[in-house]
Design a protein around this motif. Sequence first.
Motif, PDB file in Angstrom:
ATOM      1  N   UNK A  10      21.820  42.127   1.774  1.00 53.14           N
ATOM      2  CA  UNK A  10      22.206  41.247   1.003  1.00 53.14           C
ATOM      3  C   UNK A  10      20.947  40.522  -0.081  1.00 53.14           C
ATOM      4  N   UNK A  11      20.035  40.160   0.773  1.00 54.34           N
ATOM      5  CA  UNK A  11      18.859  39.527  -0.014  1.00 54.34           C
ATOM      6  C   UNK A  11      18.025  40.594  -0.919  1.00 54.34           C
ATOM      7  N   UNK A  12      17.928  41.979  -0.691  1.00 51.85           N
ATOM      8  CA  UNK A  12      17.366  42.758  -1.412  1.00 51.85           C
ATOM      9  C   UNK A  12      18.272  43.258  -2.435  1.00 51.85           C
ATOM     10  N   UNK A  13      19.627  43.133  -2.362  1.00 52.34           N
ATOM     11  CA  UNK A  13      20.592  43.404  -3.720  1.00 52.34           C
ATOM     12  C   UNK A  13      20.485  42.079  -4.430  1.00 52.34           C
ATOM     13  N   UNK A  14      20.377  40.879  -3.809  1.00 53.29           N
ATOM     14  CA  UNK A  14      20.400  39.546  -4.654  1.00 53.29           C
ATOM     15  C   UNK A  14      19.084  39.764  -5.618  1.00 53.29           C
ATOM     16  N   UNK A  15      17.922  40.316  -4.980  1.00 58.92           N
ATOM     17  CA  UNK A  15      16.782  40.081  -5.720  1.00 58.92           C
ATOM     18  C   UNK A  15      17.013  41.017  -6.844  1.00 58.92           C
ATOM     19  N   UNK A  16      17.619  42.279  -6.854  1.00 61.92           N
ATOM     20  CA  UNK A  16      17.986  42.937  -8.024  1.00 61.92           C
ATOM     21  C   UNK A  16      18.708  42.323  -8.987  1.00 61.92           C
ATOM     22  N   UNK A  17      19.505  41.597  -8.860  1.00 60.99           N
ATOM     23  CA  UNK A  17      20.292  40.713  -9.756  1.00 60.99           C
ATOM     24  C   UNK A  17      20.099  39.344  -9.885  1.00 60.99           C
ATOM     25  N   UNK A  18      19.551  38.890 -11.160  1.00 60.39           N
ATOM     26  CA  UNK A  18      19.087  37.676 -11.301  1.00 60.39           C
ATOM     27  C   UNK A  18      20.211  36.589 -10.996  1.00 60.39           C
ATOM     28  N   UNK A  19      21.335  36.906 -11.501  1.00 57.73           N
ATOM     29  CA  UNK A  19      22.243  35.808 -11.145  1.00 57.73           C
ATOM     30  C   UNK A  19      22.504  35.668  -9.771  1.00 57.73           C
ATOM     31  N   UNK A  20      22.468  36.898  -8.854  1.00 61.86           N
ATOM     32  CA  UNK A  20      22.740  36.624  -7.412  1.00 61.86           C
ATOM     33  C   UNK A  20      21.584  36.048  -6.883  1.00 61.86           C
ATOM     34  N   UNK A  21      20.395  36.101  -7.385  1.00 62.46           N
ATOM     35  CA  UNK A  21      19.160  35.486  -6.607  1.00 62.46           C
ATOM     36  C   UNK A  21      19.502  34.097  -6.667  1.00 62.46           C
ATOM     37  N   UNK A  22      19.676  33.473  -7.959  1.00 62.07           N
ATOM     38  CA  UNK A  22      19.887  32.325  -8.260  1.00 62.07           C
ATOM     39  C   UNK A  22      20.879  31.633  -7.331  1.00 62.07           C
ATOM     40  N   UNK A  23      22.249  32.432  -6.945  1.00 64.62           N
ATOM     41  CA  UNK A  23      23.261  31.853  -6.182  1.00 64.62           C
ATOM     42  C   UNK A  23      22.745  31.845  -4.901  1.00 64.62           C
ATOM     43  N   UNK A  24      22.050  32.840  -4.355  1.00 66.26           N
ATOM     44  CA  UNK A  24      21.439  33.032  -2.959  1.00 66.26           C
ATOM     45  C   UNK A  24      20.624  31.853  -2.664  1.00 66.26           C
ATOM     46  N   UNK A  25      19.686  31.488  -3.749  1.00 70.10           N
ATOM     47  CA  UNK A  25      18.596  30.355  -3.509  1.00 70.10           C
ATOM     48  C   UNK A  25      19.528  29.004  -3.328  1.00 70.10           C
ATOM     49  N   UNK A  26      20.714  29.046  -4.288  1.00 70.08           N
ATOM     50  CA  UNK A  26      21.458  27.527  -4.244  1.00 70.08           C
ATOM     51  C   UNK A  26      22.188  27.569  -2.670  1.00 70.08           C
TER      52      UNK A  26
END
Length: 50
Positions: A10-26
């Motif tokens: 999930x983390x690796x996939x989120x890093x690829x998608x900027x929106x998902x990265x912001x969501x993961x960080x939040x």
Amino acid sequence: MSWWEEWWRTVRYAIKEERRTARLISILVTVGAIAVVLISATNGVSVAIG
């Protein structure tokens, strides 16, 4: 598949998608804040910042 492998995927996939990265960080910030509140509540509110 263990929870660690699933989480890391999930983390690796989120890093690829900027929106998902912001969501993961939040989500991580929210979980961290909840953890701090729970720790403070169980230990008494004696946390001094500064």
